[in-house]
Design a protein around this motif. Structure first.
Motif, PDB file in Angstrom:
ATOM      1  N   LEU A 122       0.814  -1.215   0.000  1.00 50.30           N
ATOM      2  CA  LEU A 122       0.000   0.000   0.000  1.00 50.30           C
ATOM      3  C   LEU A 122       0.847   1.264   0.000  1.00 50.30           C
ATOM      4  CD1 LEU A 122      -2.833   1.283   0.237  1.00 50.30           C
ATOM      5  CD2 LEU A 122      -2.610   1.088   2.729  1.00 50.30           C
ATOM      6  N   HIS A 123       1.932   1.283   0.784  1.00 50.14           N
ATOM      7  CA  HIS A 123       2.703   2.516   0.981  1.00 50.14           C
ATOM      8  C   HIS A 123       4.005   2.556   0.179  1.00 50.14           C
ATOM      9  CE1 HIS A 123       0.081   4.042   4.151  1.00 50.14           C
ATOM     10  NE2 HIS A 123       0.004   2.810   4.600  1.00 50.14           N
ATOM     11  N   GLN A 124       4.444   1.422  -0.320  1.00 46.27           N
ATOM     12  CA  GLN A 124       5.624   1.364  -1.172  1.00 46.27           C
ATOM     13  C   GLN A 124       6.826   2.110  -0.588  1.00 46.27           C
ATOM     14  OE1 GLN A 124       6.214  -0.327  -4.247  1.00 46.27           O
ATOM     15  NE2 GLN A 124       4.432  -1.413  -3.422  1.00 46.27           N
ATOM     16  N   PRO A 125       7.266   1.741   0.624  1.00 48.33           N
ATOM     17  CA  PRO A 125       8.471   2.380   1.162  1.00 48.33           C
ATOM     18  C   PRO A 125       9.695   2.024   0.321  1.00 48.33           C
ATOM     19  CG  PRO A 125       7.844   0.488   2.499  1.00 48.33           C
ATOM     20  CD  PRO A 125       6.732   0.708   1.529  1.00 48.33           C
ATOM     21  N   ASP A 126      10.679   2.912   0.360  1.00 45.25           N
ATOM     22  CA  ASP A 126      11.927   2.643  -0.352  1.00 45.25           C
ATOM     23  C   ASP A 126      12.814   1.668   0.414  1.00 45.25           C
ATOM     24  OD1 ASP A 126      11.450   4.624  -2.461  1.00 45.25           O
ATOM     25  OD2 ASP A 126      11.702   6.085  -0.836  1.00 45.25           O
ATOM     26  N   VAL A 127      12.722   1.744   1.742  1.00 44.11           N
ATOM     27  CA  VAL A 127      13.551   0.915   2.614  1.00 44.11           C
ATOM     28  C   VAL A 127      12.666   0.341   3.712  1.00 44.11           C
ATOM     29  CG1 VAL A 127      15.479   0.915   4.249  1.00 44.11           C
ATOM     30  CG2 VAL A 127      15.610   2.299   2.171  1.00 44.11           C
ATOM     31  N   ILE A 128      12.874  -0.929   4.013  1.00 41.45           N
ATOM     32  CA  ILE A 128      12.156  -1.593   5.108  1.00 41.45           C
ATOM     33  C   ILE A 128      13.188  -2.232   6.021  1.00 41.45           C
ATOM     34  CG2 ILE A 128      10.437  -3.343   5.726  1.00 41.45           C
ATOM     35  CD1 ILE A 128       9.600  -3.219   2.689  1.00 41.45           C
ATOM     36  N   VAL A 129      13.069  -2.000   7.305  1.00 38.76           N
ATOM     37  CA  VAL A 129      13.890  -2.723   8.273  1.00 38.76           C
ATOM     38  C   VAL A 129      12.942  -3.458   9.213  1.00 38.76           C
ATOM     39  CG1 VAL A 129      14.128  -0.673   9.770  1.00 38.76           C
ATOM     40  CG2 VAL A 129      15.705  -2.596  10.022  1.00 38.76           C
ATOM     41  N   THR A 130      13.112  -4.776   9.294  1.00 41.73           N
ATOM     42  CA  THR A 130      12.293  -5.594  10.174  1.00 41.73           C
ATOM     43  C   THR A 130      13.153  -6.114  11.319  1.00 41.73           C
ATOM     44  OG1 THR A 130      12.705  -7.582   8.851  1.00 41.73           O
ATOM     45  CG2 THR A 130      10.732  -6.301   8.323  1.00 41.73           C
ATOM     46  N   LEU A 131      12.574  -6.108  12.493  1.00 39.65           N
ATOM     47  CA  LEU A 131      13.277  -6.499  13.712  1.00 39.65           C
ATOM     48  C   LEU A 131      12.566  -7.678  14.354  1.00 39.65           C
ATOM     49  CD1 LEU A 131      13.549  -2.826  14.939  1.00 39.65           C
ATOM     50  CD2 LEU A 131      15.300  -4.106  13.706  1.00 39.65           C
ATOM     51  N   GLU A 132      13.330  -8.509  15.075  1.00 37.39           N
ATOM     52  CA  GLU A 132      12.859  -9.777  15.672  1.00 37.39           C
ATOM     53  C   GLU A 132      12.492 -10.787  14.599  1.00 37.39           C
ATOM     54  OE1 GLU A 132      10.245  -9.984  18.974  1.00 37.39           O
ATOM     55  OE2 GLU A 132      10.926  -8.109  19.878  1.00 37.39           O
ATOM     56  N   THR A 133      13.139 -10.700  13.456  1.00 43.22           N
ATOM     57  CA  THR A 133      12.824 -11.614  12.362  1.00 43.22           C
ATOM     58  C   THR A 133      13.769 -12.815  12.372  1.00 43.22           C
ATOM     59  OG1 THR A 133      13.997  -9.951  11.040  1.00 43.22           O
ATOM     60  CG2 THR A 133      11.639 -10.128  10.727  1.00 43.22           C
ATOM     61  N   ASP A 134      13.177 -13.995  12.221  1.00 44.24           N
ATOM     62  CA  ASP A 134      13.921 -15.255  12.213  1.00 44.24           C
ATOM     63  C   ASP A 134      13.840 -15.881  10.822  1.00 44.24           C
ATOM     64  OD1 ASP A 134      11.280 -16.001  12.148  1.00 44.24           O
ATOM     65  OD2 ASP A 134      11.309 -17.126  14.032  1.00 44.24           O
ATOM     66  N   ASP A 135      14.196 -17.160  10.728  1.00 44.50           N
ATOM     67  CA  ASP A 135      14.155 -17.836   9.427  1.00 44.50           C
ATOM     68  C   ASP A 135      12.736 -17.892   8.871  1.00 44.50           C
ATOM     69  OD1 ASP A 135      16.897 -18.508   8.942  1.00 44.50           O
ATOM     70  OD2 ASP A 135      16.766 -19.993  10.545  1.00 44.50           O
ATOM     71  N   TRP A 136      11.735 -18.085   9.743  1.00 40.92           N
ATOM     72  CA  TRP A 136      10.353 -18.130   9.266  1.00 40.92           C
ATOM     73  C   TRP A 136       9.981 -16.816   8.599  1.00 40.92           C
ATOM     74  CZ3 TRP A 136       5.925 -15.389   9.474  1.00 40.92           C
ATOM     75  CH2 TRP A 136       4.774 -16.014   9.005  1.00 40.92           C
ATOM     76  N   TRP A 137      10.306 -15.702   9.247  1.00 35.30           N
ATOM     77  CA  TRP A 137       9.989 -14.399   8.689  1.00 35.30           C
ATOM     78  C   TRP A 137      10.764 -14.145   7.405  1.00 35.30           C
ATOM     79  CZ3 TRP A 137       6.497 -10.617   9.259  1.00 35.30           C
ATOM     80  CH2 TRP A 137       5.627 -10.713  10.351  1.00 35.30           C
ATOM     81  N   GLN A 138      11.989 -14.624   7.354  1.00 39.31           N
ATOM     82  CA  GLN A 138      12.770 -14.438   6.132  1.00 39.31           C
ATOM     83  C   GLN A 138      12.081 -15.102   4.950  1.00 39.31           C
ATOM     84  OE1 GLN A 138      17.124 -14.632   6.311  1.00 39.31           O
ATOM     85  NE2 GLN A 138      17.080 -16.155   4.676  1.00 39.31           N
ATOM     86  N   GLY A 139      11.564 -16.293   5.171  1.00 39.66           N
ATOM     87  CA  GLY A 139      10.835 -16.976   4.100  1.00 39.66           C
ATOM     88  C   GLY A 139       9.501 -16.323   3.790  1.00 39.66           C
ATOM     89  N   ALA A 140       8.812 -15.857   4.831  1.00 42.23           N
ATOM     90  CA  ALA A 140       7.479 -15.283   4.639  1.00 42.23           C
ATOM     91  C   ALA A 140       7.515 -13.974   3.866  1.00 42.23           C
ATOM     92  CB  ALA A 140       6.810 -15.068   5.992  1.00 42.23           C
ATOM     93  N   MET A 141       8.646 -13.268   3.903  1.00 44.69           N
ATOM     94  CA  MET A 141       8.741 -11.973   3.225  1.00 44.69           C
ATOM     95  C   MET A 141       9.226 -12.091   1.782  1.00 44.69           C
ATOM     96  SD  MET A 141       7.576  -9.778   5.354  1.00 44.69           S
ATOM     97  CE  MET A 141       8.104  -8.189   4.698  1.00 44.69           C
ATOM     98  N   GLN A 142       9.346 -13.299   1.282  1.00 45.04           N
ATOM     99  CA  GLN A 142       9.813 -13.481  -0.104  1.00 45.04           C
ATOM    100  C   GLN A 142       8.936 -12.788  -1.146  1.00 45.04           C
ATOM    101  OE1 GLN A 142      10.555 -17.589  -1.022  1.00 45.04           O
ATOM    102  NE2 GLN A 142      12.405 -17.679   0.243  1.00 45.04           N
ATOM    103  N   PRO A 143       7.615 -12.641  -0.912  1.00 43.93           N
ATOM    104  CA  PRO A 143       6.798 -11.963  -1.935  1.00 43.93           C
ATOM    105  C   PRO A 143       7.236 -10.530  -2.262  1.00 43.93           C
ATOM    106  CG  PRO A 143       5.386 -13.216  -0.477  1.00 43.93           C
ATOM    107  CD  PRO A 143       6.767 -13.280   0.105  1.00 43.93           C
ATOM    108  N   ILE A 144       7.986  -9.879  -1.368  1.00 45.39           N
ATOM    109  CA  ILE A 144       8.413  -8.509  -1.654  1.00 45.39           C
ATOM    110  C   ILE A 144       9.811  -8.454  -2.280  1.00 45.39           C
ATOM    111  CG2 ILE A 144       7.046  -7.715   0.320  1.00 45.39           C
ATOM    112  CD1 ILE A 144       9.728  -6.975   1.687  1.00 45.39           C
ATOM    113  N   HIS A 145      10.460  -9.596  -2.435  1.00 45.70           N
ATOM    114  CA  HIS A 145      11.846  -9.608  -2.899  1.00 45.70           C
ATOM    115  C   HIS A 145      12.016  -8.985  -4.288  1.00 45.70           C
ATOM    116  CE1 HIS A 145      13.612 -12.883  -0.022  1.00 45.70           C
ATOM    117  NE2 HIS A 145      13.040 -11.881   0.610  1.00 45.70           N
TER     118      HIS A 145
END
Length: 321
Positions: A122-145
């Motif tokens: 929705l907001h299309q940020p230029d940079v995203i920083v995610t905190l408390e992210t583990d391997d599960w989150w790394q895989g779950a965020m693949q749609p934005i890669h």
């Protein structure tokens, strides 16, 4: 009822005085956080004090609660709209000179990645920083890669994992454990489309708490270390992340003083990002600071993603001299 007013007043006086002790123990430092809540309680106690029948006790209660209220309000006053803004509103905004950053502590056990992905879409940020992210989150965020080809992955299962996603190219990337092992931070340059280089520091120091560090020393050292690193730099600089410290604490104030960085919330509001589940127990833990090169286009607290933190979205505009 009078006994309750007296007990509560003594309690509020105690938690107001505890942070003044020369101690970094969490039992003392934690009371720097709820200054708004303490002020609200003491205002209520101040009003209730006028119904106490003993004139002497009434005077003592009124004076005590009045002084506590004033003391707490002095700390939080810069983060109200009554205070002059520190960072000017952007007068011009072009895609080549602005940068939109989304900071989100996702709460590692939370698996509502689709809510965060929706916010990103929705907001299309230029940079995203995610905190408390583990391997599960790394895989779950693949749609934005596909939209964020420049990434730094630091998954951990100890609540201090961190991921950086950027539409802009990254240069001189460093992942550093500044003070504690397995508490990483990311440091890099962002290369904007007009070849403007912005130095960025993404942080998530451990908080003082009974379950983690019993003292605030590691957090304080990390914040002040970065403050000293950027103090003498003349390049455009941004520091952001979950600092596990409130905007008005002595440590964060020292960070701003030493670093020379500006806080866009001053004069605009608190933008309380924690705790998402308890409206009365909220304070600003997620921060963005920047050098004098930037003005502010917008800063917003985003809707819940089922974490204990709300995401924070900020858009800064680089102003050429």
């Amino acid at each position: 009822m009078e006994a309750l007013i007296i007990i509560l007043t003594i309690t509020m006086l105690g938690v107001t005085l505890l942070p003044l002790l020369p101690s970094n123990h969490w039992l003392c430092r934690v009371w720097e956080f709820p200054r708004v809540q303490i002020a609200v309680i003491t205002i209520c106690l101040l009003v209730a004090s006028f119904y106490v029948t003993s004139p002497i006790i009434q005077i003592v209660l009124v004076i005590t609660n009045g002084l506590i209220t004033i003391y707490q309000l002095v700390w939080i006053f810069p983060y109200t709209r009554l205070y002059p803004i520190q960072v000017p509103k952007a007068q011009k905004s072009s895609q080549t000179h602005s940068i939109k950053i989304l900071t989100s502590n996702v709460l590692m056990p939370n698996h509502s990645a689709e809510k965060l992905i929706t916010l990103v879409s929705l907001h299309q940020p230029d940079v995203i920083v995610t905190l408390e992210t583990d391997d599960w989150w790394q895989g779950a965020m693949q749609p934005i890669h596909a939209d964020y080809p420049h990434r730094v992955n630091q998954p951990l299962d100890n609540l201090y994992g961190m991921h950086l996603y950027s539409k802009y190219a990254l240069e001189d990337v460093e992942v550093r454990n500044l003070i504690e092992d397995d508490v990483p931070s990311i440091h890099c340059y962002l290369l904007l489309r007009n070849e403007l280089k912005i130095k960025c520091h993404f942080l998530h120091p451990a908080p003082p708490s009974p379950t983690e560090n019993t003292r605030s020393t590691p957090r304080d050292r990390e914040l002040l270390l970065i403050a000293r690193e950027v103090a003498d730099k003349t390049e455009p600089t941004i520091v952001t992340g979950d600092l596990n410290d409130v905007a008005w604490s002595p440590t964060t104030r020292a960070f701003r003083r030493i670093s020379g960085l500006k806080d866009p919330r001053i004069g605009r509001g608190m933008f309380n990002t924690f705790h998402a589940d308890y409206p009365f127990l909220r304070w600003p833990l997620d921060h963005i600071f920047h050098s004098e090169h930037f003005t502010l286009e917008t800063i917003q607290r985003m809707p819940s993603i089922n974490s204990d933190h709300f995401p924070l979205l900020s858009e800064l505009v680089y102003e050429e001299n």
